[in-house]
Scaffold this motif. Structure first.
Motif, mmCIF file in Angstrom:
data_model
loop_
_atom_site.group_PDB
_atom_site.id
_atom_site.type_symbol
_atom_site.label_atom_id
_atom_site.label_comp_id
_atom_site.label_asym_id
_atom_site.label_seq_id
_atom_site.Cartn_x
_atom_site.Cartn_y
_atom_site.Cartn_z
ATOM 1 N N VAL A 39 37.961 -38.229 23.049
ATOM 2 C CA VAL A 39 38.978 -37.934 24.182
ATOM 3 C C VAL A 39 39.449 -38.757 25.108
ATOM 4 C CG1 VAL A 39 38.786 -36.399 26.337
ATOM 5 C CG2 VAL A 39 37.434 -35.619 24.221
ATOM 6 N N ASP A 40 40.826 -38.705 25.096
ATOM 7 C CA ASP A 40 41.570 -39.883 25.870
ATOM 8 C C ASP A 40 41.554 -39.218 27.360
ATOM 9 O OD1 ASP A 40 42.166 -41.320 23.521
ATOM 10 O OD2 ASP A 40 43.448 -39.789 23.096
ATOM 11 N N GLY A 41 41.922 -37.862 27.639
ATOM 12 C CA GLY A 41 42.172 -37.510 29.062
ATOM 13 C C GLY A 41 41.643 -36.248 29.178
ATOM 14 N N VAL A 42 41.739 -35.570 30.486
ATOM 15 C CA VAL A 42 41.137 -34.225 30.807
ATOM 16 C C VAL A 42 42.280 -33.651 31.727
ATOM 17 C CG1 VAL A 42 38.849 -34.952 30.379
ATOM 18 C CG2 VAL A 42 39.883 -35.407 32.562
ATOM 19 N N TYR A 43 42.220 -32.203 31.543
ATOM 20 C CA TYR A 43 42.932 -31.640 32.458
ATOM 21 C C TYR A 43 41.997 -30.685 33.322
ATOM 22 C CZ TYR A 43 45.392 -27.327 34.249
ATOM 23 O OH TYR A 43 45.962 -26.407 34.907
ATOM 24 N N ASP A 77 39.334 -18.385 21.638
ATOM 25 C CA ASP A 77 40.527 -17.316 21.806
ATOM 26 C C ASP A 77 41.723 -18.309 22.067
ATOM 27 O OD1 ASP A 77 41.414 -15.016 22.622
ATOM 28 O OD2 ASP A 77 41.574 -15.691 24.719
ATOM 29 N N THR A 78 41.606 -19.500 22.341
ATOM 30 C CA THR A 78 42.954 -20.236 22.654
ATOM 31 C C THR A 78 43.149 -21.161 21.453
ATOM 32 O OG1 THR A 78 41.811 -21.878 23.745
ATOM 33 C CG2 THR A 78 42.704 -20.191 25.161
ATOM 34 N N GLY A 79 42.278 -21.245 20.410
ATOM 35 C CA GLY A 79 42.808 -21.839 19.097
ATOM 36 C C GLY A 79 42.198 -23.210 19.261
ATOM 37 N N LEU A 80 41.395 -23.740 20.162
ATOM 38 C CA LEU A 80 40.811 -25.143 20.329
ATOM 39 C C LEU A 80 39.702 -25.481 19.250
ATOM 40 C CD1 LEU A 80 40.803 -25.707 24.361
ATOM 41 C CD2 LEU A 80 42.392 -26.196 22.477
ATOM 42 N N ALA A 81 39.686 -26.739 18.976
ATOM 43 C CA ALA A 81 38.884 -27.137 17.946
ATOM 44 C C ALA A 81 37.356 -27.181 18.140
ATOM 45 C CB ALA A 81 39.321 -28.659 17.358
ATOM 46 N N SER A 82 37.098 -27.212 19.358
ATOM 47 C CA SER A 82 35.600 -27.352 19.803
ATOM 48 C C SER A 82 35.479 -26.997 21.377
ATOM 49 C CB SER A 82 35.137 -29.040 19.693
ATOM 50 O OG SER A 82 36.029 -29.879 20.358
ATOM 51 N N SER A 83 34.110 -26.861 21.717
ATOM 52 C CA SER A 83 33.881 -26.599 23.076
ATOM 53 C C SER A 83 32.487 -27.487 23.092
ATOM 54 C CB SER A 83 33.581 -25.037 22.917
ATOM 55 O OG SER A 83 32.416 -24.918 22.199
ATOM 56 N N VAL A 84 32.340 -27.579 24.465
ATOM 57 C CA VAL A 84 31.222 -28.164 25.051
ATOM 58 C C VAL A 84 30.662 -27.659 26.483
ATOM 59 C CG1 VAL A 84 32.574 -30.376 26.175
ATOM 60 C CG2 VAL A 84 30.119 -30.650 25.519
ATOM 61 N N SER A 85 29.479 -27.867 26.815
ATOM 62 C CA SER A 85 28.912 -27.483 28.093
ATOM 63 C C SER A 85 28.364 -28.760 28.836
ATOM 64 C CB SER A 85 28.104 -26.371 27.908
ATOM 65 O OG SER A 85 27.103 -26.764 27.251
ATOM 66 N N ASP A 86 28.391 -29.818 28.098
ATOM 67 C CA ASP A 86 27.910 -30.970 28.651
ATOM 68 C C ASP A 86 28.827 -32.149 29.186
ATOM 69 O OD1 ASP A 86 26.720 -33.626 29.212
ATOM 70 O OD2 ASP A 86 24.966 -33.377 27.724
ATOM 71 N N LEU A 87 29.287 -32.219 30.318
ATOM 72 C CA LEU A 87 30.383 -32.850 30.824
ATOM 73 C C LEU A 87 30.226 -34.306 30.660
ATOM 74 C CD1 LEU A 87 33.138 -33.077 32.076
ATOM 75 C CD2 LEU A 87 31.831 -33.148 34.611
ATOM 76 N N ASP A 88 28.932 -34.820 30.901
ATOM 77 C CA ASP A 88 28.767 -36.289 30.454
ATOM 78 C C ASP A 88 29.112 -36.586 29.138
ATOM 79 O OD1 ASP A 88 27.903 -36.874 33.164
ATOM 80 O OD2 ASP A 88 26.026 -36.495 32.491
ATOM 81 N N ALA A 89 28.559 -35.614 28.050
ATOM 82 C CA ALA A 89 28.894 -35.897 26.814
ATOM 83 C C ALA A 89 30.297 -35.818 26.512
ATOM 84 C CB ALA A 89 28.061 -34.733 25.849
ATOM 85 N N LEU A 90 30.937 -34.919 27.003
ATOM 86 C CA LEU A 90 32.444 -34.949 26.883
ATOM 87 C C LEU A 90 33.157 -36.198 27.233
ATOM 88 C CD1 LEU A 90 35.004 -33.264 26.250
ATOM 89 C CD2 LEU A 90 35.225 -32.366 28.788
ATOM 90 N N VAL A 136 54.476 -30.391 23.877
ATOM 91 C CA VAL A 136 54.775 -31.868 24.236
ATOM 92 C C VAL A 136 54.141 -32.496 23.142
ATOM 93 C CG1 VAL A 136 54.151 -33.737 25.924
ATOM 94 C CG2 VAL A 136 54.520 -31.494 26.935
ATOM 95 N N PRO A 137 54.885 -32.844 22.248
ATOM 96 C CA PRO A 137 54.456 -33.649 21.095
ATOM 97 C C PRO A 137 53.391 -34.695 21.069
ATOM 98 C CG PRO A 137 56.858 -33.137 20.948
ATOM 99 C CD PRO A 137 56.333 -33.252 22.349
ATOM 100 N N THR A 138 53.438 -35.253 22.196
ATOM 101 C CA THR A 138 52.558 -36.520 22.341
ATOM 102 C C THR A 138 51.055 -36.146 22.734
ATOM 103 O OG1 THR A 138 53.319 -37.106 24.374
ATOM 104 C CG2 THR A 138 54.252 -38.152 22.445
ATOM 105 N N VAL A 139 50.994 -34.882 23.204
ATOM 106 C CA VAL A 139 49.729 -34.428 23.705
ATOM 107 C C VAL A 139 48.868 -33.278 22.922
ATOM 108 C CG1 VAL A 139 48.672 -32.616 25.419
ATOM 109 C CG2 VAL A 139 50.439 -34.505 25.965
ATOM 110 N N ASP A 140 47.611 -33.688 22.662
ATOM 111 C CA ASP A 140 46.881 -32.749 21.620
ATOM 112 C C ASP A 140 45.703 -32.387 22.343
ATOM 113 O OD1 ASP A 140 45.839 -31.474 19.312
ATOM 114 O OD2 ASP A 140 44.916 -33.296 18.341
ATOM 115 N N VAL A 141 45.385 -31.017 22.586
ATOM 116 C CA VAL A 141 44.434 -30.579 23.427
ATOM 117 C C VAL A 141 43.259 -30.105 22.251
ATOM 118 C CG1 VAL A 141 43.524 -28.968 25.152
ATOM 119 C CG2 VAL A 141 45.967 -29.824 25.217
ATOM 120 N N THR A 142 42.030 -30.657 22.458
ATOM 121 C CA THR A 142 41.298 -30.696 21.225
ATOM 122 C C THR A 142 39.857 -29.878 21.571
ATOM 123 O OG1 THR A 142 40.169 -32.506 21.813
ATOM 124 C CG2 THR A 142 42.017 -32.193 20.117
ATOM 125 N N THR A 143 39.630 -29.900 23.195
ATOM 126 C CA THR A 143 38.345 -29.321 23.429
ATOM 127 C C THR A 143 38.315 -28.673 24.947
ATOM 128 O OG1 THR A 143 37.457 -31.425 22.458
ATOM 129 C CG2 THR A 143 36.119 -30.228 23.942
#
Length: 318
Positions: free
Chosen positions: A64-68, A45-58, A23-30
């Motif tokens: 970030v515009d949206g979450v799955y 493992d999935t090639g995402l640019a970043s990771s985070v363990s603090d949900l509030d910070a995310l 889907v060209p208009t979706v970019d999953v980054t984190t």
């Protein structure tokens, strides 16, 4: 471009990433996980640019515009609520939440916040389901239908060994009905609407969750639908819809790819529904379109609510 983060590191999240890549208009980054090592490993493992363990910070991030959300079912509600409060769009795995009342609350909150909330019920967004609906008039008056999703979980062995597993934990809204049976309920609602009456039975397993179950739903006008679902046994049988003029059979209820219509006059026709191997693409496209256009989710939410109402009636009948 909709910049998204994932919440949850299960197999279904990997399927979402595969679908989102188309889907060209979706970019999953984190990637998010409460466990920083798991989040980092999943991102790598999935090639995402970043990771985070603090949900509030995310959720506070302007990047970030949206979450799955694909966390355990019982965690969906709080995480959806937090995301909406932070002004983020939400695509949440099925079932969105365990109850219809909670979904109404969250849908109202999303509307007030001006963000999109969508349940990721993949079979309902698959064009194959609409193709099936288009074949039904040839069957005449519909009288019987039988829909099933029975797939033995590898994690059932852990349950039998005495381990606690989220997908079989009632405290996390686990169990066969909410994991697999909900696909059959959603398909029934999509094709026939909400039933008038429901009777049901289930098989409890160690820990208190339902391992398998069956539902008999009746509709005014004389249609009877049976639903079968299981996470402790397996079946490869086809689904069937019977009318007074003929019968339709089709493959997987979560991803219909073909159907056969056999009429009583001897006419037989085979139908193939072309589409991607990963039919989560359709729900991601719907989500992206709604976000891009500030679209109307009324029909989407109505189907989600109807499905959850039926689920609640099944639970009450067991």
């Amino acid at each position: 471009m909709i910049r998204m983060a994932t919440i949850g590191t299960s197999t279904i999240t990997r399927s979402f990433l595969d679908a989102a890549a188309s889907v060209p208009t979706v970019d999953v980054t984190t990637a998010y996980s409460r466990d920083p090592e798991r989040a980092a490993a999943f991102a790598a493992d999935t090639g995402l640019a970043s990771s985070v363990s603090d949900l509030d910070a995310l959720l506070a991030s302007p990047e970030v515009d949206g979450v799955y959300i694909a966390s355990p079912n019982g965690a969906h509600g709080d995480q959806v609520r937090q995301a909406i409060d932070a002004g983020k769009h939400v695509l949440v795995e099925k079932p969105a939440v365990p109850t219809s009342a909670e979904f109404v609350e969250l849908a109202d909150a999303a509307s007030s916040a001006g963000v999109i909330l969508l349940e990721a019920m993949r079979n309902c967004y698959d064009p194959g389901m609409a193709d099936l609906a288009g074949l039904l008039p040839a069957l005449g008056t519909l009288r019987r239908a039988s829909l099933a999703y029975c797939q033995r979980s590898a994690r059932y062995d852990k349950v039998l060994a005495g381990e606690r597993v989220n997908i079989f934990d009632p405290a996390m809204a686990g169990g066969a009905l909410l994991d697999l049976g909900v696909y059959t309920v959603a398909a029934m609602v999509t094709l026939f609407g909400e039933p008038e009456r429901v009777v049901a039975a289930s098989i409890p397993i160690p820990g208190g969750a339902d391992g398998a179950g069956a539902v008999l739903a009746t509709f005014d006008g004389g249609l009877v639908v049976d639903l079968s679902y299981s996470k402790i046994t397996a079946s490869g049988r086809v689904n069937e819809i019977q009318g007074e003029l003929g019968t339709l059979t089709f493959e997987h209820v979560a991803q219909p790819t073909s159907a056969r219509v056999a009429l009583l006059d001897g006419t037989v026709s085979d139908h193939t529904f072309d589409g991607p191997s990963n039919n989560m693409v359709h729900e991601v496209r719907r989500f992206a379109d709604l976000v891009d256009t500030s679209g109307d989710t009324a029909s989407d939410h109505a189907r989600t609510l109807a499905t959850l109402r039926v689920v609640e009636r099944i639970q009450s009948a067991i």
